[in-house]
Design a protein around this motif. Structure first.
Motif, PDB file in Angstrom:
ATOM      1  N   MET A 127       6.418  11.339   4.266  1.00  0.00           N
ATOM      2  CA  MET A 127       6.374  10.489   5.434  1.00  0.00           C
ATOM      3  C   MET A 127       6.617   9.044   4.984  1.00  0.00           C
ATOM      4  N   LYS A 128       7.565   8.381   5.627  1.00  0.00           N
ATOM      5  CA  LYS A 128       7.887   7.005   5.254  1.00  0.00           C
ATOM      6  C   LYS A 128       7.186   6.027   6.189  1.00  0.00           C
TER       7      LYS A 128
ATOM      8  N   LEU B  36      -9.213   5.514   0.905  1.00  0.00           N
ATOM      9  CA  LEU B  36      -8.800   6.866   1.282  1.00  0.00           C
ATOM     10  C   LEU B  36      -9.674   7.439   2.389  1.00  0.00           C
ATOM     11  N   LYS B  37     -10.890   6.927   2.549  1.00  0.00           N
ATOM     12  CA  LYS B  37     -11.786   7.382   3.612  1.00  0.00           C
ATOM     13  C   LYS B  37     -11.464   6.727   4.955  1.00  0.00           C
TER      14      LYS B  37
ATOM     15  N   ASN C 190      -2.400   7.156   0.305  1.00  0.00           N
ATOM     16  CA  ASN C 190      -2.254   8.509  -0.223  1.00  0.00           C
ATOM     17  C   ASN C 190      -0.814   9.026  -0.101  1.00  0.00           C
ATOM     18  N   SER C 191       0.118   8.145   0.197  1.00  0.00           N
ATOM     19  CA  SER C 191       1.514   8.576   0.328  1.00  0.00           C
ATOM     20  C   SER C 191       2.107   8.873  -1.048  1.00  0.00           C
TER      21      SER C 191
ATOM     22  N   LYS D  51       3.064   7.362  -6.771  1.00  0.00           N
ATOM     23  CA  LYS D  51       4.089   7.099  -7.788  1.00  0.00           C
ATOM     24  C   LYS D  51       3.949   5.677  -8.331  1.00  0.00           C
ATOM     25  N   VAL D  52       3.715   4.718  -7.444  1.00  0.00           N
ATOM     26  CA  VAL D  52       3.531   3.321  -7.861  1.00  0.00           C
ATOM     27  C   VAL D  52       2.314   3.210  -8.776  1.00  0.00           C
ATOM     28  N   ALA D  53       1.228   3.833  -8.393  1.00  0.00           N
ATOM     29  CA  ALA D  53       0.015   3.790  -9.208  1.00  0.00           C
ATOM     30  C   ALA D  53       0.258   4.390 -10.600  1.00  0.00           C
TER      31      ALA D  53
END
Length: 92
Positions: free
Chosen positions: A1-2, A64-65, A74-75, A80-82
């Motif tokens: 999802m973008k 995240l909550k 959470n995408s 990926k960035v993390a």
């Protein structure tokens, strides 16, 4: 999802409230705006993004909550960035 940069900014702007963790970290999702370009595109994260992500890492479970932030934090691109920044998401 973008998610678009505008969506990212709107959600983060709605979360202006700051929370202090016992570690002395100030949780402020707006600090992650430095990562918006990397999260919403295929561009690599900037050094500032990685720095802010590492600062806010203790807050990620809290983000995240939050239903407003969960979709962004959470995408697949955020994860990926993390990982690219060497700061993988904690297990919450």
């Amino acid at each position: 999802m973008k998610f678009s940069y505008v969506t990212f900014c709107i959600v983060l702007t709605l979360l202006l409230a700051k929370t202090e963790l016992s570690m002395g970290v100030t949780c402020n999702a707006l600090q992650l705006i430095a990562c918006a370009n990397a999260i919403t595109s295929s561009n690599p994260p900037s050094a500032i993004c990685c720095s802010k992500l590492k600062e806010q890492k203790p807050c990620l479970c809290q983000y995240l909550k939050d239903p407003n932030l969960k979709k962004l934090v959470n995408s697949p691109n955020a994860i990926k960035v993390a990982d690219t920044c060497g700061s993988p998401f904690p297990i919450c």
